[in-house]
Design an enzyme around this catalytic site. Structure first.
Site, PDB file in Angstrom:
ATOM      1  N   LYS A   1       0.853  -1.193   0.026  1.00  0.00           N
ATOM      2  CA  LYS A   1       0.158  -0.083  -0.042  1.00  0.00           C
ATOM      3  C   LYS A   1       0.876   1.256   0.151  1.00  0.00           C
ATOM      4  CE  LYS A   1      -1.930  -1.188   4.065  1.00  0.00           C
ATOM      5  NZ  LYS A   1      -1.030  -2.428   4.134  1.00  0.00           N
TER       6      LYS A   1
ATOM      7  N   ARG B   1      -9.246   0.358   9.202  1.00  0.00           N
ATOM      8  CA  ARG B   1      -8.646  -0.676   9.431  1.00  0.00           C
ATOM      9  C   ARG B   1      -9.819  -1.742  10.309  1.00  0.00           C
ATOM     10  NH1 ARG B   1      -3.055   0.243   9.099  1.00  0.00           N
ATOM     11  NH2 ARG B   1      -1.887  -1.729   9.499  1.00  0.00           N
TER      12      ARG B   1
ATOM     13  N   ARG C   1      12.100  -5.675   3.891  1.00  0.00           N
ATOM     14  CA  ARG C   1      11.936  -4.143   3.973  1.00  0.00           C
ATOM     15  C   ARG C   1      12.786  -3.130   4.522  1.00  0.00           C
ATOM     16  NH1 ARG C   1       5.898  -1.869   5.213  1.00  0.00           N
ATOM     17  NH2 ARG C   1       6.322  -2.904   7.263  1.00  0.00           N
TER      18      ARG C   1
ATOM     19  N   ARG D   1      11.877  -1.741  10.315  1.00  0.00           N
ATOM     20  CA  ARG D   1      11.088  -1.285  11.568  1.00  0.00           C
ATOM     21  C   ARG D   1      10.858  -2.432  12.667  1.00  0.00           C
ATOM     22  NH1 ARG D   1       5.489   0.203   8.201  1.00  0.00           N
ATOM     23  NH2 ARG D   1       4.417  -1.283   9.731  1.00  0.00           N
TER      24      ARG D   1
ATOM     25  N   ARG E   1       0.411  -9.386  13.438  1.00  0.00           N
ATOM     26  CA  ARG E   1      -0.401  -8.408  12.525  1.00  0.00           C
ATOM     27  C   ARG E   1      -1.272  -9.052  11.373  1.00  0.00           C
ATOM     28  NH1 ARG E   1       4.669  -5.339  10.391  1.00  0.00           N
ATOM     29  NH2 ARG E   1       3.337  -3.794   9.302  1.00  0.00           N
TER      30      ARG E   1
HETATM   31  P1  AP5 Z   1       4.985  -1.556   1.763  1.00  0.00           P
HETATM   32  O1  AP5 Z   1       4.490  -0.973   0.591  1.00  0.00           O
HETATM   33  O2  AP5 Z   1       5.666  -1.052   2.871  1.00  0.00           O
HETATM   34  O3  AP5 Z   1       3.506  -2.475   2.378  1.00  0.00           O
HETATM   35  P2  AP5 Z   1       2.364  -1.732   3.135  1.00  0.00           P
HETATM   36  O4  AP5 Z   1       1.100  -2.286   2.640  1.00  0.00           O
HETATM   37  O5  AP5 Z   1       2.277  -0.101   3.451  1.00  0.00           O
HETATM   38  O6  AP5 Z   1       2.716  -2.350   4.629  1.00  0.00           O
HETATM   39  P3  AP5 Z   1       2.696  -1.689   6.008  1.00  0.00           P
HETATM   40  O7  AP5 Z   1       3.638  -2.954   6.913  1.00  0.00           O
HETATM   41  O8  AP5 Z   1       3.356  -0.585   5.983  1.00  0.00           O
HETATM   42  O9  AP5 Z   1       1.351  -1.885   6.398  1.00  0.00           O
HETATM   43  P4  AP5 Z   1       0.598  -1.949   7.718  1.00  0.00           P
HETATM   44  O10 AP5 Z   1      -0.656  -1.558   7.355  1.00  0.00           O
HETATM   45  O11 AP5 Z   1       0.973  -3.206   8.630  1.00  0.00           O
HETATM   46  O12 AP5 Z   1       1.416  -0.919   8.373  1.00  0.00           O
HETATM   47  P5  AP5 Z   1       1.146   0.463   9.102  1.00  0.00           P
HETATM   48  O13 AP5 Z   1       2.337   1.323   9.029  1.00  0.00           O
HETATM   49  O14 AP5 Z   1      -0.195   1.211   8.258  1.00  0.00           O
HETATM   50  O15 AP5 Z   1       5.573  -2.897   1.124  1.00  0.00           O
HETATM   51  C1  AP5 Z   1       6.119  -3.854   2.001  1.00  0.00           C
HETATM   52  C2  AP5 Z   1       7.709  -4.344   1.446  1.00  0.00           C
HETATM   53  O16 AP5 Z   1       7.420  -5.098   0.208  1.00  0.00           O
HETATM   54  C3  AP5 Z   1       8.392  -3.180   1.160  1.00  0.00           C
HETATM   55  O17 AP5 Z   1       9.844  -3.659   1.333  1.00  0.00           O
HETATM   56  C4  AP5 Z   1       8.293  -3.064  -0.363  1.00  0.00           C
HETATM   57  O18 AP5 Z   1       9.647  -2.299  -0.961  1.00  0.00           O
HETATM   58  C5  AP5 Z   1       7.881  -4.422  -1.010  1.00  0.00           C
HETATM   59  N1  AP5 Z   1       7.110  -4.491  -2.003  1.00  0.00           N
HETATM   60  C6  AP5 Z   1       5.717  -3.556  -2.233  1.00  0.00           C
HETATM   61  N2  AP5 Z   1       5.113  -3.728  -3.214  1.00  0.00           N
HETATM   62  C7  AP5 Z   1       5.857  -4.932  -3.751  1.00  0.00           C
HETATM   63  C8  AP5 Z   1       5.795  -5.685  -5.043  1.00  0.00           C
HETATM   64  N3  AP5 Z   1       4.680  -5.515  -5.770  1.00  0.00           N
HETATM   65  N4  AP5 Z   1       6.429  -6.635  -5.143  1.00  0.00           N
HETATM   66  C9  AP5 Z   1       7.615  -7.055  -4.517  1.00  0.00           C
HETATM   67  N5  AP5 Z   1       8.053  -6.264  -3.378  1.00  0.00           N
HETATM   68  C10 AP5 Z   1       7.192  -5.242  -3.015  1.00  0.00           C
HETATM   69  O19 AP5 Z   1       0.551   0.262  10.599  1.00  0.00           O
HETATM   70  C11 AP5 Z   1       1.657  -0.124  11.694  1.00  0.00           C
HETATM   71  C12 AP5 Z   1       0.878  -0.250  12.781  1.00  0.00           C
HETATM   72  O20 AP5 Z   1       0.521   1.206  13.131  1.00  0.00           O
HETATM   73  C13 AP5 Z   1      -0.211  -1.177  12.944  1.00  0.00           C
HETATM   74  O21 AP5 Z   1       0.075  -2.604  13.198  1.00  0.00           O
HETATM   75  C14 AP5 Z   1      -1.107  -0.459  14.116  1.00  0.00           C
HETATM   76  O22 AP5 Z   1      -0.645  -1.003  15.215  1.00  0.00           O
HETATM   77  C15 AP5 Z   1      -1.040   0.807  14.077  1.00  0.00           C
HETATM   78  N6  AP5 Z   1      -2.063   1.399  13.115  1.00  0.00           N
HETATM   79  C16 AP5 Z   1      -1.889   2.220  11.820  1.00  0.00           C
HETATM   80  N7  AP5 Z   1      -3.044   2.466  11.171  1.00  0.00           N
HETATM   81  C17 AP5 Z   1      -3.902   2.217  12.060  1.00  0.00           C
HETATM   82  C18 AP5 Z   1      -5.518   2.345  12.177  1.00  0.00           C
HETATM   83  N8  AP5 Z   1      -5.864   3.027  11.208  1.00  0.00           N
HETATM   84  N9  AP5 Z   1      -5.908   1.757  13.312  1.00  0.00           N
HETATM   85  C19 AP5 Z   1      -5.490   1.535  14.358  1.00  0.00           C
HETATM   86  N10 AP5 Z   1      -4.160   0.999  14.477  1.00  0.00           N
HETATM   87  C20 AP5 Z   1      -3.326   1.420  13.291  1.00  0.00           C
END
Ligand code: AP5
Length: 222
Positions: free
Chosen positions: A13, A88, A123, A156, A167
């Site tokens: 994403k 979420r 990552r 991270r 997660r």
């Molecule tokens: P990346 O693009 O970083 O993936 P992502 O989907 O953004 O993953 P995140 O881990 O950031 O999502 P998340 O939703 O768990 O974390 P968030 O920060 O929102 O890609 C991942 C890897 O793959 C990278 O290395 C990239 O280069 C590679 N890649 C990408 N596309 C690729 C492809 N097509 N092919 C090959 N490789 C590829 O949340 C973190 C924490 O915050 C949560 O666990 C929670 O505790 C809290 N939080 C955040 N938002 C909320 C909410 N709305 N409500 C409650 N808690 C929340």
């Protein structure tokens, strides 16, 4: 253009959001990045969120929803925004619906848990900007440093395998039901229902980018 990028942790994403903004010129609202900034600043929110994030859980709805409501009221969101990692939970989605926030698209990133575990172990991120890399699939120009600032990249805390598994469990329990939520809303035929589009998130980064840009360019021509 207002859109939601919906998918499991590591589905890609954030990567696609960063590519889309170059074309769409609207802000990314990434709740994970906002929370990590609060943790780094050691604010009251950050202190509350850190333990939850490190354990792979979700920060509570009553904390997240007002933060997002405040953010989308800012002037730079007037022409739209990309939600990355929000909503979420059903409660977060319903809060947006109740507030009359019209969303054009919900993009569902479909991908297996096995692929995610592999991706997150490789990552690396630039903490200052949130720029995302992967040691194999999207490497920086120079190993271990950010392309724009040359500052060091980090892994991270929540990308450890046992936390990633937790997660994913939380995703399947609390976030995946949003796919049916938006599908049901679309099926009702309501004028304000967002269009739900599913993409194969295991495809190449550029292939997904082209698919999404094709969708939005088509929309702009209609
Ligand atoms: P990346 O693009 O970083 O993936 P992502 O989907 O953004 O993953 P995140 O881990 O950031 O999502 P998340 O939703 O768990 O974390 P968030 O920060 O929102 O890609 C991942 C890897 O793959 C990278 O290395 C990239 O280069 C590679 N890649 C990408 N596309 C690729 C492809 N097509 N092919 C090959 N490789 C590829 O949340 C973190 C924490 O915050 C949560 O666990 C929670 O505790 C809290 N939080 C955040 N938002 C909320 C909410 N709305 N409500 C409650 N808690 C929340």
């Amino acid at each position: 253009m207002r859109m939601i990028l919906l998918g499991a942790p590591g589905a890609g994403k954030g990567t696609q959001a960063q590519l889309l903004v170059k074309e769409l010129n609207i802000p990314i609202i990434a709740t994970g990045d906002m929370l990590r900034a609060a943790v780094a600043a050691k604010s009251a929110l950050g202190l509350k969120a850190k333990a939850i994030m490190d354990a792979g859980g979700l920060v509570s709805d009553d904390v997240i929803i007002p933060i997002v409501q405040e953010r989308i009221a800012q002037p730079d969101c007037a022409n739209g925004f990309i939600f990355d990692g929000f909503p979420r939970t059903i409660a977060q989605a319903q809060a947006m619906r109740d507030a009359g926030v019209v969303i054009d698209y919900v993009i569902q990133f479909a991908i297996s848990d096995e692929t995610i575990i592999n991706r997150l172990s490789g990552r690396r991120i630039h903490p200052g900007s949130g720029r995302v890399y992967h040691v194999e699939h999207n490497p920086p120009q120079q190993e271990g440093v950010d392309d724009k600032t040359s500052e060091p990249l980090i892994q991270r805390d929540d990308d450890k395998e046992e936390v990633v598994k937790q997660r994913l469990t939380v995703y399947h329990q609390q976030t995946e039901p949003l796919v049916a939520y938006y599908q049901d809303w679309e099926n009702e035929g309501s004028a304000h229902a967002p269009a739900l589009v599913s993409i194969d998130a295991a495809a190449d980064v550029s292939q997904i980018e082209n698919e999404l840009l094709g969708l939005f360019r088509k929309e702009a021509r209609v």
